[in-house]
Design a protein around this motif. Structure first.
Motif, PDB file in Angstrom:
ATOM      1  N   PRO A  10      40.889  38.111  29.035  1.00 50.71           N
ATOM      2  CA  PRO A  10      41.260  37.631  30.885  1.00 50.71           C
ATOM      3  C   PRO A  10      40.427  36.621  31.007  1.00 50.71           C
ATOM      4  O   PRO A  10      40.210  36.354  32.240  1.00 50.71           O
ATOM      5  N   ASP A  11      39.037  36.873  30.832  1.00 47.30           N
ATOM      6  CA  ASP A  11      37.924  36.674  31.751  1.00 47.30           C
ATOM      7  C   ASP A  11      37.828  35.089  31.445  1.00 47.30           C
ATOM      8  O   ASP A  11      37.473  34.197  32.513  1.00 47.30           O
ATOM      9  N   PHE A  12      38.008  34.778  30.155  1.00 52.83           N
ATOM     10  CA  PHE A  12      38.306  32.929  30.084  1.00 52.83           C
ATOM     11  C   PHE A  12      39.335  32.640  31.165  1.00 52.83           C
ATOM     12  O   PHE A  12      38.945  31.300  31.714  1.00 52.83           O
ATOM     13  N   VAL A  13      40.507  33.468  30.990  1.00 51.56           N
ATOM     14  CA  VAL A  13      41.823  32.824  31.493  1.00 51.56           C
ATOM     15  C   VAL A  13      41.131  32.625  32.773  1.00 51.56           C
ATOM     16  O   VAL A  13      41.734  31.162  33.098  1.00 51.56           O
ATOM     17  N   ASN A  14      40.418  33.678  33.541  1.00 44.30           N
ATOM     18  CA  ASN A  14      40.144  33.670  35.213  1.00 44.30           C
ATOM     19  C   ASN A  14      39.701  32.041  35.295  1.00 44.30           C
ATOM     20  O   ASN A  14      39.862  32.005  36.450  1.00 44.30           O
ATOM     21  N   GLU A  15      38.154  32.117  34.730  1.00 41.79           N
ATOM     22  CA  GLU A  15      37.602  31.695  34.547  1.00 41.79           C
ATOM     23  C   GLU A  15      38.258  29.760  34.913  1.00 41.79           C
ATOM     24  O   GLU A  15      37.465  29.426  35.262  1.00 41.79           O
ATOM     25  N   TYR A  16      38.558  29.830  33.533  1.00 40.70           N
ATOM     26  CA  TYR A  16      39.049  28.269  33.510  1.00 40.70           C
ATOM     27  C   TYR A  16      39.876  27.973  34.456  1.00 40.70           C
ATOM     28  O   TYR A  16      39.740  26.749  35.231  1.00 40.70           O
ATOM     29  N   PHE A  17      41.055  28.898  34.656  1.00 42.38           N
ATOM     30  CA  PHE A  17      41.701  28.792  35.997  1.00 42.38           C
ATOM     31  C   PHE A  17      41.208  28.294  37.970  1.00 42.38           C
ATOM     32  O   PHE A  17      41.255  27.590  38.046  1.00 42.38           O
ATOM     33  N   LEU A  18      40.064  28.990  37.265  1.00 42.32           N
ATOM     34  CA  LEU A  18      39.348  29.204  38.536  1.00 42.32           C
ATOM     35  C   LEU A  18      38.562  27.582  39.020  1.00 42.32           C
ATOM     36  O   LEU A  18      38.701  26.880  39.606  1.00 42.32           O
ATOM     37  N   GLU A  19      38.037  27.381  37.066  1.00 44.35           N
ATOM     38  CA  GLU A  19      37.454  25.644  37.574  1.00 44.35           C
ATOM     39  C   GLU A  19      38.516  24.697  37.755  1.00 44.35           C
ATOM     40  O   GLU A  19      38.258  24.284  38.092  1.00 44.35           O
ATOM     41  N   ALA A  20      39.790  25.061  37.329  1.00 41.99           N
ATOM     42  CA  ALA A  20      40.670  23.636  37.180  1.00 41.99           C
ATOM     43  C   ALA A  20      41.387  23.533  38.305  1.00 41.99           C
ATOM     44  O   ALA A  20      41.506  22.765  39.277  1.00 41.99           O
ATOM     45  N   ASP A  21      41.247  24.392  39.336  1.00 47.10           N
ATOM     46  CA  ASP A  21      41.782  24.733  40.616  1.00 47.10           C
ATOM     47  C   ASP A  21      40.667  23.701  41.467  1.00 47.10           C
ATOM     48  O   ASP A  21      41.339  23.084  42.111  1.00 47.10           O
ATOM     49  N   LEU A  22      40.007  24.144  41.472  1.00 48.13           N
ATOM     50  CA  LEU A  22      38.694  24.007  41.659  1.00 48.13           C
ATOM     51  C   LEU A  22      38.387  22.000  42.341  1.00 48.13           C
ATOM     52  O   LEU A  22      38.285  21.529  42.473  1.00 48.13           O
ATOM     53  N   VAL A  23      38.819  21.548  41.174  1.00 42.28           N
ATOM     54  CA  VAL A  23      38.984  19.833  40.664  1.00 42.28           C
ATOM     55  C   VAL A  23      40.244  19.822  41.314  1.00 42.28           C
ATOM     56  O   VAL A  23      40.132  18.645  41.657  1.00 42.28           O
TER      57      VAL A  23
END
Length: 535
Positions: A299-312
């Motif tokens: 879950p940590d990786f999934v949430n962090e990956y999506f946050l970074e992609a959303d900021l892009v």
């Protein structure tokens, strides 16, 4: 026993063993063939169709493909899909027969047996006619014969038929075999999702997901079912795994919009409201996608990956804002002129005429490079985020500003003359401390903006907070961002002492540079230039 008799005896034994082996192999192959080849029994009009086509040699390969299909196994023949009534838009009497058939089996025909799938598809973005509703580029820039085997070939997936149905099932389910394994193959999606404007198959192939599929996918059974919450049976996701296939917690769907939280192909990235009445909010769609990801990732990786992609995606919007600002400014200053035919103005904030450099730069920074920037970040395509993405967006920006300066815009002239690196960041920024890949004690120390602006993170925090309050980030994402912000020295690695190997690599780097200078940069060949003789 005499020597000659012994040889004959051995030859006889080996001959018998060879024959036994042949019989066993033949039996296995026969059984294998019997177990995979469906039994096909045709009656009535369908039998008449096949007999006639085979006799005349017309499209016989399609008969072979159909014979190997589930349709054939279940007794679905030609006429069940090609049935037509007098007056139907595609009805015709097949030459040499008295059979009235429909030339185009449409989703209305497919819905007789696959009603759920057809309805899900109709509500998906695959069926959306955005390319007809916003068609300035095709109406102006590309002439009709150029798009018939171009745009129209792929966008037939959302064809609007005279029988009121929408779509073309055969765009993914190759007629007449309709094999699930073929539809699920990433190369099927890649027939249309490729190229400079939406290189999804190329991004997938670059990702770790695509790497595993390339290495092992040939051994996977891609014809599996996921309609009853079965466990995902393959080792890495293909396109349908994330966007369509079922999982232990998600149902199978033909609505490819069910798990997408962004409209990131549009000129601006915005949270999707598509089919919200059935699919729920963008947060609900994101939860569906995360449920798929969680089959493989923590879950940590999934949430962090999506946050970074959303900021892009949000960062792209701020860059887009600059392109729009400069194009409008140059129109107002009458340094550029939009196309007109009579009273018809062939320009709008979304699409322009492309004949002048700032317009062209704005188009490419959205339609090609801007999409690669965003979609690369969403699909683990690092090179498409970076060099095919933001790097080329910035090149578009430079060309636009240089054109404006060269044509007399005073503000652009100031920008052009500036030698400060901040000239490449005229837009506002998003960021998050660290990244999802791990902690690096040296990674963020040389970053220009981190060093130049002591209040960097204060500015970033206000931007991220504004995006959250606007509903572009979820409550959970804002809290995740704050968690990293409040402990940024840890996530950025700056709280840790210099890495013990850092000095070693710096010394090696200096040795490399010294060798490069001495061996090639300082080399001065004695022979005269041939160019010099002629000029």
């Amino acid at each position: 026993m005499a020597k000659g008799d012994g040889t004959k005896y051995l030859v006889g034994i080996f001959s018998i063993l060879f024959l036994v082996t042949l019989v066993i192999v033949a039996g296995v192959e026969t059984k294998k063939s019997e177990s995979t080849k469906p039994e096909v029994e045709l009656t009535g009009k369908s039998k008449q169709c096949v007999t006639c086509h085979e006799r005349k040699g017309i499209a016989v390969k399609q008969i072979e493909q159909w014979e190997d299909s589930k349709h054939a196994e279940y007794g679905i023949g030609c006429i069940e899909c090609h049935a037509a009534k007098k007056g139907d838009f595609d009805a015709f009497t097949c030459p040499g027969s008295d059979i009235l058939v429909g030339r185009y089996p449409t989703p209305k025909d497919c819905s007789v047996c696959h009603d759920k799938e057809v309805k899900e598809f109709e509500n998906s973005k695959h069926a959306h006619q955005f390319w007809l509703l916003h068609n300035d580029d095709r109406a102006v820039y590309e002439f009709p014969s150029a798009v018939k085997h171009g745009c129209e070939q792929c966008h037939r997936i959302g064809n609007m038929w005279p029988d009121s149905s929408v779509g073309d099932c055969s765009a993914c389910h190759t007629r007449h075999s309709f094999k699930i394994a073929q539809a699920r193959n990433p190369k099927t999606c890649g027939e249309c999702h490729l190229g400079p404007d939406h290189p999804h198959i190329e991004i997938y192939e670059e990702s770790k997901h695509g790497n595993i599929w390339a290495a092992e996918g040939k051994d996977w059974d891609m014809g599996y079912e996921t309609t009853n919450h079965e466990k995902i049976p393959i080792k890495a996701p293909v396109c349908t795994t994330c966007h369509m296939d079922g999982s232990p917690t998600q149902p199978m769907t033909h609505n490819v919009s069910a798990r997408l939280a962004w409209e990131s192909q549009a000129p601006w990235s915005y949270r999707t409201v598509w089919d919200e009445e059935h699919l729920g909010t963008w947060q609900k769609k994101r939860e569906r996608m995360k449920e798929i990801c969680l089959n493989c990732h923590a879950p940590d990786f999934v949430n962090e990956y999506f946050l970074e992609a959303d900021l892009v995606n949000l960062q792209y919007n701020e860059i887009r804002r600059q392109f729009v600002y400069w194009n409008k400014k140059l129109y107002k200053e009458k340094l550029m002129y939009p196309w007109k035919t009579g009273d018809r103005l062939w320009t709008n904030p979304v699409l322009d005429g492309y004949d002048q450099e700032p317009e062209r730069a704005k188009y490419y920074a959205w339609h090609h490079e801007g999409r690669r920037f965003r979609h690369g970040a969403e699909m683990m395509g690092a090179d498409f985020t970076q060099w095919h993405g933001i790097w080329e967006v910035q090149q578009d920006f430079i060309e636009m500003l240089n054109w404006a300066a060269d044509h007399g815009d005073a503000e652009a002239k100031v920008w052009q003359k500036s030698n400060n690196p901040t000239k490449m960041i005229t837009f506002k920024l998003y960021d998050v401390p660290g990244n999802e890949w791990g902690i690096n004690t040296e990674l963020y120390k040389p970053n220009f903006v981190y060093q130049m602006f002591p209040d960097y993170w204060t500015r970033i925090k206000s931007n991220v907070k504004a995006a959250y309050e606007k509903g572009l980030l979820s409550q959970d994402q804002w809290e995740l961002w704050l968690k990293r912000y409040n402990n940024k020295e840890y996530y950025m690695g700056t709280k840790f002492p210099e890495h013990p190997k850092w000095k070693f690599y710096k010394e090696r780097d200096q040795r490399d540079l010294k060798h490069m200078k001495e061996s090639v940069i300082d080399l001065n060949l004695p022979g005269e230039s041939f160019y010099k003789d002629m000029h």
